[in-house]
Design an enzyme around this catalytic site. Sequence first.
Site, mmCIF file in Angstrom:
data_model
loop_
_atom_site.group_PDB
_atom_site.id
_atom_site.type_symbol
_atom_site.label_atom_id
_atom_site.label_comp_id
_atom_site.label_asym_id
_atom_site.label_seq_id
_atom_site.Cartn_x
_atom_site.Cartn_y
_atom_site.Cartn_z
ATOM 1 N N GLU A 216 74.891 92.107 103.077
ATOM 2 C CA GLU A 216 73.717 91.338 102.570
ATOM 3 C C GLU A 216 74.038 90.669 101.166
ATOM 4 O O GLU A 216 73.415 89.784 100.966
ATOM 5 C CB GLU A 216 72.455 92.207 102.592
ATOM 6 C CG GLU A 216 71.973 92.692 103.831
ATOM 7 C CD GLU A 216 72.460 93.856 104.536
ATOM 8 O OE1 GLU A 216 72.312 94.059 105.605
ATOM 9 O OE2 GLU A 216 73.627 94.286 103.891
ATOM 10 N N ASP B 222 68.954 96.411 103.285
ATOM 11 C CA ASP B 222 67.676 97.091 103.413
ATOM 12 C C ASP B 222 67.665 97.939 104.669
ATOM 13 O O ASP B 222 68.685 98.629 104.751
ATOM 14 C CB ASP B 222 66.826 95.991 103.568
ATOM 15 C CG ASP B 222 66.860 94.959 104.533
ATOM 16 O OD1 ASP B 222 68.010 94.961 105.198
ATOM 17 O OD2 ASP B 222 65.848 94.571 104.836
ATOM 18 N N GLY C 238 69.261 91.083 112.000
ATOM 19 C CA GLY C 238 67.952 90.556 112.181
ATOM 20 C C GLY C 238 68.061 88.990 112.450
ATOM 21 O O GLY C 238 69.243 88.224 112.283
ATOM 22 N N GLY D 220 70.131 94.918 110.562
ATOM 23 C CA GLY D 220 68.970 95.264 111.238
ATOM 24 C C GLY D 220 69.372 96.300 112.431
ATOM 25 O O GLY D 220 68.847 97.198 112.896
#
Length: 388
Positions: free
Chosen positions: A171, A179, A100, A148
């Site tokens: 992460e 996530d 992302g 992402g």
Amino acid sequence: MGPHWGLVVRQLPRLKPFNRLQIILQHLNMSKHTDSAAEVLLEKKGCAGVITMNRPKALNALNLSMIRQIYPQLKTWEKDPETFLIIIKGTGGKAFCAGGDIRAITDAGKVGDRLAQDFFREEYILNNAVGTCQKPYVALIDGITMGGGVGLSVHGHFRVATEKTLFAMPETAIGLFPDVGGGYFLPRLSGKIGYYLALTGFRLKGRDLQKAGIATHFVESEKLPALEEDLIALKSPFKENVADVLNSYHMKCKIDQEKQFVLDEHMDKINSLFSASCMEEIIQNLKQDGSPFALKQLETINKMSPTSLKMTLRQLREGASMNLQDVLTMEYRLSQACMSGHDFYEGVRAVLIDKDQVPKWKPGTLEEVTDEFVENCFKSLGNSDLKL
């Protein structure tokens, strides 16, 4: 997920993990810089809807405007009787999607801008659309696929890896958590592989993605254009017809066929050491084991955000028995906890802005991250909860 990156390991063999992270984040930081071409191409070709992420200079990092273009088109193609499958890929030869748009999210979160909510909310809605898509969904994950980029691929029916694929969910190294539905797919990998990947950020390459269950097929990178042509040329295909084409390419691919899975020799240790119900116990297990492998994992985990580690372990343990929608709702709550916390901004500062590679986590130890604090991160946001 939101903020992510990939790591160009082959070209940078001597760099330490945090330096490699910095190289990738460097690319994601170029996201301010707009390509003259469209950031994402959406084309109908033959029987297929083709999504092409087109920000090669930023390693196809996913930003909000791309999400806002991909989601409605995916929904339109899903309902269109003339569209029989969806193909998603990246341009530039280096990355499918390295993650992302981390810089935009950092800047927004610091000043309380809505983007820090909108990005995660709309990204997770897109992840769910991939996971529930009624048409066969084929992700050509050639090159760096992280964060992402994993969310845009792993929940779909088919994920085609190549010898150039590099996967990670790194992460915890910047004060976040794996996530984009990591809480759904990671605990469902065999044994405790998912827990290991989530907590350490370990990178899988090439055929190992298929052996780990993240990819469904393995095809040579140079054969992807031909594969795409064959898929597009199918006449009103069903999922089985798409699978047949992918299987035939997979069977013909001989690269690394004899190679043992990179984690094979460590699987027994991973399964026992990472089966503990709390982080302190995992640390205890690693120390007690004392093998070179265990001590290496200990060293890696000790660099990660203690808050992220506790959040992540609970996310995976709970996600193991949830459906994808409930996992994404849970992860949205965690994303907002990270946006209002300390470690995410500190992780980005250390790796991307000041580049000292020495994040000062707060709290600095696992023991200081209380159960109450972690509990709060998982609490409902009421009207602000993600609704799927």
